[in-house]
Design an enzyme around this catalytic site. Structure first.
Site, mmCIF file in Angstrom:
data_model
loop_
_atom_site.group_PDB
_atom_site.id
_atom_site.type_symbol
_atom_site.label_atom_id
_atom_site.label_comp_id
_atom_site.label_asym_id
_atom_site.label_seq_id
_atom_site.Cartn_x
_atom_site.Cartn_y
_atom_site.Cartn_z
ATOM 1 C CE LYS A 143 -3.963 1.703 2.732
ATOM 2 N NZ LYS A 143 -4.813 1.345 3.901
ATOM 3 C CG LEU A 192 -4.725 7.080 4.089
ATOM 4 C CD1 LEU A 192 -3.592 6.855 5.075
ATOM 5 C CD2 LEU A 192 -4.533 6.225 2.853
ATOM 6 C CB SER A 218 -7.860 3.121 2.820
ATOM 7 O OG SER A 218 -7.150 2.411 3.829
ATOM 8 C CB ILE A 239 -7.945 1.676 11.236
ATOM 9 C CG1 ILE A 239 -8.262 2.093 12.683
ATOM 10 C CG2 ILE A 239 -8.495 2.705 10.246
ATOM 11 C CD1 ILE A 239 -7.547 3.339 13.136
ATOM 12 N N GLY A 240 -10.650 0.386 9.769
ATOM 13 C CA GLY A 240 -12.098 0.369 9.699
ATOM 14 C C GLY A 240 -12.630 -0.708 8.777
ATOM 15 N N GLY A 241 -11.701 -1.447 8.173
ATOM 16 C CA GLY A 241 -12.082 -2.473 7.194
ATOM 17 C C GLY A 241 -11.231 -2.406 5.954
ATOM 18 C CB SER A 242 -8.399 -0.168 5.134
ATOM 19 O OG SER A 242 -9.128 0.992 5.440
#
Length: 591
Positions: A143, A192, A218, A239-242
């Site tokens: 990434k 992001l 992201s 961190i949220g589903g990235s």
């Protein structure tokens, strides 16, 4: 307020950056404009699936190298000199270049340095008679957030362009020490913080399966490049589903580990340094084509992580395949107990997601694994803690007030991309007392969640009663571009620090669409639910957009049991593949 000069600054920087990126794709690898998909995408042109299109421009040897090997078999071929690192790097770089032209998935093509690195690895093997490391010659991508020495870590912000990193991120150094070849860095969304990878510098990454739908974020570029077979494995962050969301969108496998397993430092700073340790910490993890590829990779990376990173702890990893060991579950006779968790209480599941959960539950129930363990499936009630966790997670993620990010965006006059324009808000960092209050709420939710996994008997003894959870990645199928909304089904597991993974099951077929049949009446659970329902409302969304997109499930285990997650993902994947093969055989028999 920005001046006209600063307002134009980002455009000039973006133009230079895109020109630099284009110059690093060899002209011999350019594909004809007639092969490029039509933009902007429209339903009239259909999904414009380009997954297999690279094969038209590759040699038979390149197709074999990029398609016929697993991580394990490729490493074996490289170690035995059946394949050279140089020819493997050339093949994957060529395919990555084609994938980029079709989807805009790369930020930094690293083809020249990758081939040079591969040559050095070949020379080492020839001179020493043994591989450089256990991942000798493995072509991977990372990434854009990770620092690679001499290369920009711009994360799609003009402010960070043309400022090459002075050293590698610890994970990059670890990968190189193991023998990996890094072929490219991949695209991400502005800030992001969205699940659709688009920014002002590099533009939007497109979904190779269905150009009308999001590629996710992201780590969207990683999901696309792995799906397009431009790298054999990619490294994202979550961190949220990235990691899990791009895996879902592109039909591949994603693995979000617990904290302190894989080095995370050495990335672009999007907030004040050290701030993440006061709120919620993101993690790095792999996106791959199979559970087995993830297992082989993590087996080498996780035990060595503490040699390279201050943010990791010693963690062993079983030396053999997840499916080759006896699975001993928490059932009375060693059964593997898997819970089906359907709703987070914030969003109503759309029919295809209910269908795929039902299929997985039915397929797993009573199945004997290859190791002899029987699977027991039980329906779980939605824990109140899971419903409340999304709100606490959102507040913790915003404790820094986005001050640093806002400064980087406004310094060059960048506009917010459409999805962020109604969601990004800069403010002030929260005081310590408020952060402590949120962390106390988090602790209470964590304690409540323990009751989901275990029970206490009449004598006060606690025992494990649940081995893993299967739940949706999202309450909806892969949504149209800009259509992703709620992330509670992925972000909450980060709040609890549970390792989680995405397992693709099958694609959406016409029966899943239930054309002409509205969503069953029911109370709208809130604003997240209202937006989710719009994705099924035929007055708002043409459901045909979902045809052919992947349907996946999320697998969750308790904190720290990362190797166990890999094993359970392997079992579930094996059962569902076997089920698909059986159904295909039945269809052929009837024909």
């Amino acid at each position: 307020m920005s001046s006209p000069e600063s307002a134009a600054a980002w455009k000039a920087i973006a133009a230079r950056k895109q020109s630099s990126r284009a110059s690093r794709i060899p002209s011999k690898w350019h594909i004809p404009s007639s092969a490029l998909p039509k933009d902007p995408p429209s339903l009239e042109n259909g999904p414009q699936n380009v997954l297999d299109l690279p094969r038209q421009f590759l040699s038979s040897a390149e197709i074999a190298i990029t398609e016929d090997y697993t991580v394990e078999s490729l490493l074996s071929a490289l170690a035995s000199k059946k394949l050279s690192c140089e020819e493997v790097a050339q093949a994957f770089c060529h395919r990555a270049a084609i994938a980029h032209q079709l989807t805009n998935c790369l930020t930094e093509p690293l083809f020249d340095s990758a081939v040079q690195r591969a040559k050095e690895l070949d020379a080492y093997l020839a001179q020493n008679g043994r591989p450089f490391g256990p991942l000798h010659g493995l072509p991977v991508s990372v990434k854009d957030t990770f620092n690679v020495k001499g290369v920009d870590t711009s994360i799609g912000l003009a402010y960070l362009c043309e400022k090459p990193a002075t050293e590698n991120a610890p994970l990059v150094s670890l990968l190189l020490s193991l023998g990996c070849v890094i072929v490219a860095k991949t695209n991400i969304p502005q800030t992001l913080a969205s699940l659709d990878s688009v920014n002002n510098v590099f533009g939007r990454t497109m979904n190779p399966i269905n150009r009308l739908c999001t590629a996710g974020g992201s780590s969207g570029g990683e999901g696309v490049l792995v799906a397009m077979k431009g790298s054999i494995l990619g490294i994202g962050t979550d961190i949220g589903g990235s990691i899990r969301v791009p895996a879902m969108c592109n039909g591949v496998y994603g693995f979000k580990p617990s904290n302190n397993r894989i080095p995370y430092g050495g990335q672009a700073l999007t907030g004040r340094e050290g701030m993440s340790r006061t709120s919620v910490q993101a993690v790095a993890g792999p996106i791959a084509r199979s559970v087995r590829d993830i297992d082989v990779f993590l087996r080498e990376v996780i035990p060595r992580a503490t040699l390279w990173a201050e943010d990791c702890m010693p963690c062993p990893w079983p030396p053999s395949s997840p499916s080759s060991q006896q699975i001993q579950g928490s059932g009375p006779n060693g059964e593997l107990v898997i819970g089906i968790l359907r709703s987070d209480g914030n969003c109503t599941l759309l029919p295809p997601i209910t269908t795929i959960l039902n299929e997985v539950a039915v397929s797993l129930q009573g199945t004997n694994t290859r190791t002899g363990a029987k699977i027991v499936v039980k329906e779980l009630l939605t824990p109140r803690a899971w419903t409340r966790s999304q709100s606490v997670m959102s507040k913790l993620m915003g404790v820094d007030g986005a001050v640093v990010m806002n400064h980087m965006i406004t310094s060059t006059g960048e506009p917010l991309v459409p999805w962020m324009s109604t969601r990004f808000r800069a403010g002030k960092a929260q005081p310590l007392e408020r952060v402590a209050e949120l962390q106390a709420q988090r602790s209470q939710l964590e304690r409540e969640m323990l009751n989901l996994w275990s029970e206490v008997d009449a004598h006060g003894r606690r025992r494990q009663t649940l081995d893993a959870i299967v739940c949706p990645v999202a309450p909806h199928p892969v949504p149209p571009i800009e259509g992703y909304n709620a992330v509670g089904m992925t972000s909450s597991w980060v709040l609890f620090d549970y390792p989680t993974g995405t397992v693709p099951v099958r694609s959406v077929v016409e029966d899943d669409l239930e054309l002409g049949r509205p969503l069953p009446a029911g109370n709208v659970l809130g604003s997240w639910d209202a937006k989710c329902r719009e994705l099924w409302d035929e007055h708002v969304t043409d459901r045909r957009v979902y045809l052919g997109t992947p349907l996946s499930v999320q697998v969750v285990v308790q904190r720290g049991r990362d190797d166990w997650l890999c094993r359970v993902m392997g079992v579930i994947d094996e059962v569902m593949k076997s089920q698909t093969q059986t159904q295909s055989g039945d269809v052929k028999a009837r024909l």
